[in-house]
Design an enzyme around this catalytic site. Sequence first.
Site, PDB file in Angstrom:
ATOM      1  N   SER A 124      16.035  15.932 -10.044  1.00  0.00           N
ATOM      2  CA  SER A 124      15.134  16.614  -9.111  1.00  0.00           C
ATOM      3  C   SER A 124      15.611  18.022  -8.825  1.00  0.00           C
ATOM      4  O   SER A 124      16.812  18.295  -8.826  1.00  0.00           O
ATOM      5  CB  SER A 124      15.082  15.816  -7.796  1.00  0.00           C
ATOM      6  OG  SER A 124      14.496  16.594  -6.775  1.00  0.00           O
ATOM      7  N   TYR A 148      19.485  12.531  -0.525  1.00  0.00           N
ATOM      8  CA  TYR A 148      18.676  12.289  -1.737  1.00  0.00           C
ATOM      9  C   TYR A 148      19.100  13.256  -2.849  1.00  0.00           C
ATOM     10  O   TYR A 148      19.443  12.838  -3.949  1.00  0.00           O
ATOM     11  CB  TYR A 148      17.184  12.463  -1.428  1.00  0.00           C
ATOM     12  CG  TYR A 148      16.334  12.591  -2.666  1.00  0.00           C
ATOM     13  CD1 TYR A 148      15.807  13.814  -3.052  1.00  0.00           C
ATOM     14  CD2 TYR A 148      16.099  11.474  -3.472  1.00  0.00           C
ATOM     15  CE1 TYR A 148      15.053  13.932  -4.202  1.00  0.00           C
ATOM     16  CE2 TYR A 148      15.343  11.582  -4.620  1.00  0.00           C
ATOM     17  CZ  TYR A 148      14.824  12.828  -4.984  1.00  0.00           C
ATOM     18  OH  TYR A 148      14.083  12.945  -6.125  1.00  0.00           O
ATOM     19  N   LYS A 152      21.202  12.541  -6.495  1.00  0.00           N
ATOM     20  CA  LYS A 152      20.759  12.961  -7.830  1.00  0.00           C
ATOM     21  C   LYS A 152      21.855  13.798  -8.516  1.00  0.00           C
ATOM     22  O   LYS A 152      22.141  13.643  -9.701  1.00  0.00           O
ATOM     23  CB  LYS A 152      19.464  13.772  -7.731  1.00  0.00           C
ATOM     24  CG  LYS A 152      18.228  12.969  -7.323  1.00  0.00           C
ATOM     25  CD  LYS A 152      17.842  11.957  -8.375  1.00  0.00           C
ATOM     26  CE  LYS A 152      16.512  11.282  -8.078  1.00  0.00           C
ATOM     27  NZ  LYS A 152      16.105  10.314  -9.121  1.00  0.00           N
TER      28      LYS A 152
HETATM   29  C1  WQD Z   1       5.539  20.495  -0.157  1.00  0.00           C
HETATM   30  C2  WQD Z   1       5.170  21.579   0.862  1.00  0.00           C
HETATM   31  C3  WQD Z   1       5.990  21.143   3.082  1.00  0.00           C
HETATM   32  C4  WQD Z   1       3.494  17.575   3.716  1.00  0.00           C
HETATM   33  C5  WQD Z   1       9.733  16.607  -2.169  1.00  0.00           C
HETATM   34  C6  WQD Z   1      11.080  16.180  -2.583  1.00  0.00           C
HETATM   35  C7  WQD Z   1      11.314  16.538  -4.013  1.00  0.00           C
HETATM   36  C8  WQD Z   1      10.212  16.020  -4.891  1.00  0.00           C
HETATM   37  C9  WQD Z   1       8.842  16.400  -4.360  1.00  0.00           C
HETATM   38  C10 WQD Z   1      11.140  14.072  -6.010  1.00  0.00           C
HETATM   39  C11 WQD Z   1       6.315  21.931   1.815  1.00  0.00           C
HETATM   40  C12 WQD Z   1       4.460  21.121   3.057  1.00  0.00           C
HETATM   41  C13 WQD Z   1       4.112  18.697   3.169  1.00  0.00           C
HETATM   42  C14 WQD Z   1       2.622  17.729   4.820  1.00  0.00           C
HETATM   43  C15 WQD Z   1       3.004  20.111   4.767  1.00  0.00           C
HETATM   44  N1  WQD Z   1      10.321  14.621  -5.038  1.00  0.00           N
HETATM   45  N2  WQD Z   1       3.854  19.935   3.681  1.00  0.00           N
HETATM   46  N3  WQD Z   1       2.405  19.002   5.314  1.00  0.00           N
HETATM   47  O1  WQD Z   1       9.374  18.623   0.208  1.00  0.00           O
HETATM   48  O2  WQD Z   1       8.822  20.256  -1.665  1.00  0.00           O
HETATM   49  O3  WQD Z   1       9.662  18.010  -2.262  1.00  0.00           O
HETATM   50  O4  WQD Z   1       8.788  15.985  -2.998  1.00  0.00           O
HETATM   51  O5  WQD Z   1      11.838  14.602  -6.791  1.00  0.00           O
HETATM   52  O6  WQD Z   1      12.523  15.947  -4.394  1.00  0.00           O
HETATM   53  O7  WQD Z   1      11.988  16.901  -1.816  1.00  0.00           O
HETATM   54  O8  WQD Z   1       7.382  18.235  -1.302  1.00  0.00           O
HETATM   55  O9  WQD Z   1       5.053  17.620  -0.901  1.00  0.00           O
HETATM   56  O10 WQD Z   1       6.784  17.026   0.867  1.00  0.00           O
HETATM   57  O11 WQD Z   1       6.108  19.415   0.578  1.00  0.00           O
HETATM   58  O12 WQD Z   1       2.786  21.239   5.235  1.00  0.00           O
HETATM   59  O13 WQD Z   1       2.044  16.754   5.385  1.00  0.00           O
HETATM   60  O14 WQD Z   1       4.104  21.093   1.692  1.00  0.00           O
HETATM   61  O15 WQD Z   1       6.473  21.792   4.240  1.00  0.00           O
HETATM   62  O16 WQD Z   1       6.246  23.319   2.085  1.00  0.00           O
HETATM   63  P1  WQD Z   1       8.853  18.865  -1.156  1.00  0.00           P
HETATM   64  P2  WQD Z   1       6.306  17.986  -0.161  1.00  0.00           P
END
Ligand code: WQD
Length: 334
Positions: A124, A148, A152
């Site tokens: 990741s 997490y 990894k």
């Molecule tokens: C994306 C953006 C949030 C939800 C995670 C893991 C990563 C990978 C993908 C496995 C950010 C914003 C989110 C919401 C929001 N998984 N957001 N409202 O955190 O970049 O990555 O998932 O490998 O390891 O860390 O993904 O989709 O949670 O967030 O505003 O309800 O959307 O702040 O900017 P993230 P995400």
Amino acid sequence: MNVLLTGGLGYIGSHTAVVLSHLGNQITLYDNLSNSTEIVAKNIEKICGQKINFVKGDVRNTETLKHVLTSFKIDSVIHFAGSKSVAESVKEPIEYYDNNVQSTISLLCAMRLAQVKSLVFSSSATVYGDPLYLPFDEQHPTNPISPYGRSKLHIEEMLADVAASDSEWCIACLRYFNPVGAHDSGLIGENPKGIPSNLMPYIAQVASGLREVLNVFGNDYPTRDGTGVRDYVHVMDIADGHAAALTYLRKHPSWQSINLGTGQGYSVLEIIDAFEVASGKSIPFRVVPRRAGDIAEFYSSTIIAQRELKWKASRDLINMCASTWKFQTQLTKS
Ligand code: WQD
């Protein structure tokens, strides 16, 4: 080739199973059903038009795993099984190290007993932590900020030691950025249990009326519109990247970490706009305080993937949103 996919009924695993099957590989899926159901195996068979081997089991059961490796004459393993929520890992670090690191040790022991030494590992972009520069290339320092991400990175470092100890091991660690989207059929996709922590499935549930409003975690980041920017990559492109990595390993017995992203970042507001265009639905949202642990912006350098894997993401943002929406509408109907 005979390929074993641990966590093969999960989001990335199921899409990779479809791609590998279409390429003529014999697929065996190994999954403990902690975050999926056997319906996914049936849908994979519907898409592929052929039987898929499925074995219910936990990767921490070394003996069962060794038996599966030998009885299905496995040539290569793709290791997807593991927990993947940043927020959950902060609350439950022991479970994350047990389910991610311990299970990988069990897998390596089983592979050694079965003399299977070709492995693609599902890593990741969270191994990088806070950006010192962007785009993230594979030489960027790795300083993960969650259990997490650390789990990894520990696994990547373990795998580097294994490859250094025995030149017969061929190992690729694929560092995913933000996988989204679904197979064109709408039969498989991202279907998290409970409240989605990731943006795309949450937006899809708002669009389908399952949830009332999207919470945008902060609009005061130093980005073009103040909301978080991420490198979203279609899950089918990610699946193609795994097929390319298996081919690469046949010619390059080594250990290598490779980014799988598009190199293009999109903000939360841009994702909302794209989803409204793709689905024809409006996505009500409200801005709330930042989410702990979130980074303002990150996206990938894709030079190594293009040079070594001959792989480049090809599906665009509208396809990511439209395929997500098609899967969500099929889910809502079923
Ligand atoms: C994306 C953006 C949030 C939800 C995670 C893991 C990563 C990978 C993908 C496995 C950010 C914003 C989110 C919401 C929001 N998984 N957001 N409202 O955190 O970049 O990555 O998932 O490998 O390891 O860390 O993904 O989709 O949670 O967030 O505003 O309800 O959307 O702040 O900017 P993230 P995400």
